[in-house]
Design an enzyme around this catalytic site. Structure first.
Site, short mmCIF file in Angstrom:
data_model
loop_
_atom_site.label_atom_id
_atom_site.label_comp_id
_atom_site.label_asym_id
_atom_site.label_seq_id
_atom_site.Cartn_x
_atom_site.Cartn_y
_atom_site.Cartn_z
N HIS A 76 0.85 -1.20 0.00
CA HIS A 76 0.00 0.00 0.00
C HIS A 76 0.87 1.24 0.00
O HIS A 76 1.81 1.36 0.78
CB HIS A 76 -0.91 0.01 1.24
N SER A 77 0.61 2.17 -0.92
CA SER A 77 1.27 3.48 -0.95
C SER A 77 2.79 3.30 -1.03
O SER A 77 3.29 2.69 -1.96
CB SER A 77 0.83 4.27 0.30
N TYR A 78 3.54 3.82 -0.03
CA TYR A 78 5.00 3.61 0.02
C TYR A 78 5.35 2.12 -0.03
O TYR A 78 6.42 1.74 -0.51
CB TYR A 78 5.54 4.27 1.28
N GLY A 80 4.46 0.05 -2.05
CA GLY A 80 4.75 -0.34 -3.41
C GLY A 80 6.24 -0.33 -3.70
O GLY A 80 6.75 -1.14 -4.49
#
Length: 240
Positions: A76-78, A80
């Protein structure tokens, strides 16, 4: 039955996947939702020099020590950034990559470069604590910043958000096995508000059409856990 490794984003911890993890476990899946070093319940383990590579290593070591294979990596988000690095370093242990409203980096790219408009302003919040440069403290991050409006969810989240080591956002991701990593199947689960600026056609091409979007806030694993868990089960079904 599938094995999921749920990797959280910046300022969060494994706690953000609590609802999704329980839903997947109830269906018989094996679920890991660890907190990265220095985050969540591991906040006390921060150290000078920790960075993106620290968090990639966190996940790689779990895969190795627990001898996991065919793992569905979810970032999720960072997160990735993290799962891309993990899939590069432990390719033989990863069966699928899922980008959950997440960064999708290329070799040599940091999150600051990849998502500069969102990340660069955080530098102004920096504080040096115990030798670690930390950014974006909870007072700057009300839950509605992540699209959380339910009072109970907001209270839960506000009590757990924390600052992020700045080096996690500035260290470039180094890929040494990129072709093999990109060959691992991938899927994308995206919040509709963030589809702007994404090349959705390219994502569909890369993922053989496995791209879903939902009209909710960035923390969809908190705001829409049932829908998110169902999409992850859709991914698992492709590996059966």
């Amino acid at each position: 039955m599938a094995t999921f490794m749920l990797v959280h984003g910046g300022h969060h911890g494994g706690w953000c996947y609590k609802k999704v993890a329980r839903l997947l476990q109830a269906k018989g899946h094996i679920v890991y939702n660890p907190s990265m070093t220095g985050m969540g319940e591991r906040e006390h383990l921060r150290f000078p020099g920790m960075n993106l590579d620290t968090h990639v290593t966190d996940i790689v070591r779990i895969l190795e020590v627990d001898d996991l294979t065919d793992v569905i990596l979810v970032g999720h988000s960072y997160g990735g950034m993290i799962i891309t690095g993990v899939a590069d370093r432990a390719t033989e242990r990863v069966g699928h990559r899922v980008y959950l409203d997440a960064a999708y980096p290329v070799n040599g790219e940091s999150l600051l470069v990849h998502a500069g408009a969102n990340i660069a302003p955080l530098e102004a919040t920096m504080r040096l604590i115990d030798g670690v440069e930390l950014v974006d403290f909870p007072e700057h991050m009300p839950p509605h910043f992540f699209g959380i409006t339910d009072p109970e969810d907001a209270e839960f989240t506000a009590a757990r958000l924390g600052p992020q080591p700045w080096a996690c956002y500035t260290q470039p991701l180094v890929l040494t096995n990129e072709a093999a990593m990109r060959a691992i199947p991938e899927s994308h689960i995206i919040c509709s508000s963030t589809t702007v600026g994404r090349d959705m056609d390219l994502l569909r091409e890369r993922s053989q059409g496995r791209v879903w979007d939902i009209d909710t806030g960035h923390d969809l694993m908190i705001t829409e856990p049932e829908w998110t868990a169902a999409r992850l089960e859709d991914v698992a079904a492709t590996m059966a």
